[in-house]
Design a protein around this motif. Structure first.
Motif, mmCIF file in Angstrom:
data_model
loop_
_atom_site.group_PDB
_atom_site.id
_atom_site.type_symbol
_atom_site.label_atom_id
_atom_site.label_comp_id
_atom_site.label_asym_id
_atom_site.label_seq_id
_atom_site.Cartn_x
_atom_site.Cartn_y
_atom_site.Cartn_z
ATOM 1 N N ALA A 59 41.542 45.914 41.080
ATOM 2 C CA ALA A 59 40.831 45.790 42.253
ATOM 3 C C ALA A 59 40.886 45.327 43.499
ATOM 4 N N GLY A 60 43.103 44.613 43.626
ATOM 5 C CA GLY A 60 43.352 44.302 44.649
ATOM 6 C C GLY A 60 43.493 42.510 44.783
ATOM 7 N N TYR A 61 43.006 42.195 43.429
ATOM 8 C CA TYR A 61 43.540 40.862 43.734
ATOM 9 C C TYR A 61 44.186 39.857 43.184
ATOM 10 N N ASP A 62 44.966 38.974 43.348
ATOM 11 C CA ASP A 62 45.788 38.942 42.812
ATOM 12 C C ASP A 62 45.326 37.955 41.665
ATOM 13 N N HIS A 63 46.550 37.017 40.777
ATOM 14 C CA HIS A 63 46.772 36.294 39.883
ATOM 15 C C HIS A 63 47.779 34.998 40.080
ATOM 16 N N SER A 64 47.210 34.214 38.922
ATOM 17 C CA SER A 64 48.328 33.202 38.334
ATOM 18 C C SER A 64 47.832 33.215 36.859
ATOM 19 N N ASN A 65 48.708 32.197 36.088
ATOM 20 C CA ASN A 65 48.730 32.657 34.633
ATOM 21 C C ASN A 65 46.493 32.171 34.427
ATOM 22 N N GLN A 66 45.722 31.621 35.335
ATOM 23 C CA GLN A 66 44.797 30.381 34.972
ATOM 24 C C GLN A 66 43.594 30.899 36.320
ATOM 25 N N LEU A 67 44.868 31.437 36.651
ATOM 26 C CA LEU A 67 42.986 32.178 37.561
ATOM 27 C C LEU A 67 43.266 33.570 38.860
ATOM 28 N N VAL A 68 41.969 33.625 39.113
ATOM 29 C CA VAL A 68 42.134 34.765 40.105
ATOM 30 C C VAL A 68 41.852 34.730 41.265
ATOM 31 N N ARG A 69 42.546 35.056 42.449
ATOM 32 C CA ARG A 69 42.532 34.591 44.088
ATOM 33 C C ARG A 69 41.416 36.106 44.076
ATOM 34 N N ILE A 70 40.070 35.685 44.478
ATOM 35 C CA ILE A 70 39.374 36.698 45.499
ATOM 36 C C ILE A 70 39.319 36.243 46.802
#
Length: 123
Positions: free
Chosen positions: A81-92
């Motif tokens: 989807a083009g998002y990055d993420h950490s272990n706990q959250l997705v960044r839009i």
């Protein structure tokens, strides 16, 4: 959406406020059985008193927190989807469109996976 009014009013950037309100409103309409609430100063949705998904804002993005299990389960789709993420959250990123189908899948996954959960967080 009344429960989120004060939170939304504190978002200074009008575009960020509008996007956040749009996403929270979408969840409210799409999943009317979820309980909207503010906890830890962030908007979230629960089901039978267990956490389903939460949101928070940052300078560059809207953060979506489906718990670690949701991140792991949807990691490939999050990246697609083009998002990055950490272990706990997705960044839009604020400039990126919201992938509502992916958001719906993450929420439904948590509702299904946590149907018998008796704690707020997964153990």
């Amino acid at each position: 959406m009344e429960v989120f009014a004060e939170y939304l009013a504190r978002i200074d950037n009008p575009q960020h406020r509008d996007r956040t309100e749009e996403v929270l409103g979408w969840v409210t309409r799409k999943f009317p059985n979820l309980e909207p609430k503010i906890a830890w100063n962030q908007p979230m949705f629960t089901d039978h008193d267990t956490y389903i998904i939460g949101f928070s804002i940052a300078k560059l993005h809207l953060a979506v927190a489906p718990e670690r299990a949701g991140i792991i389960h949807f990691s490939d789709e999050i990246v697609q989807a083009g998002y990055d993420h950490s272990n706990q959250l997705v960044r839009i990123q604020w400039k990126s469109p919201v992938d509502y189908l992916l958001l719906e899948k993450m929420i439904q996954f948590n509702i299904t996976e946590k149907a018998g959960c008796t704690t707020f967080w997964r153990k």
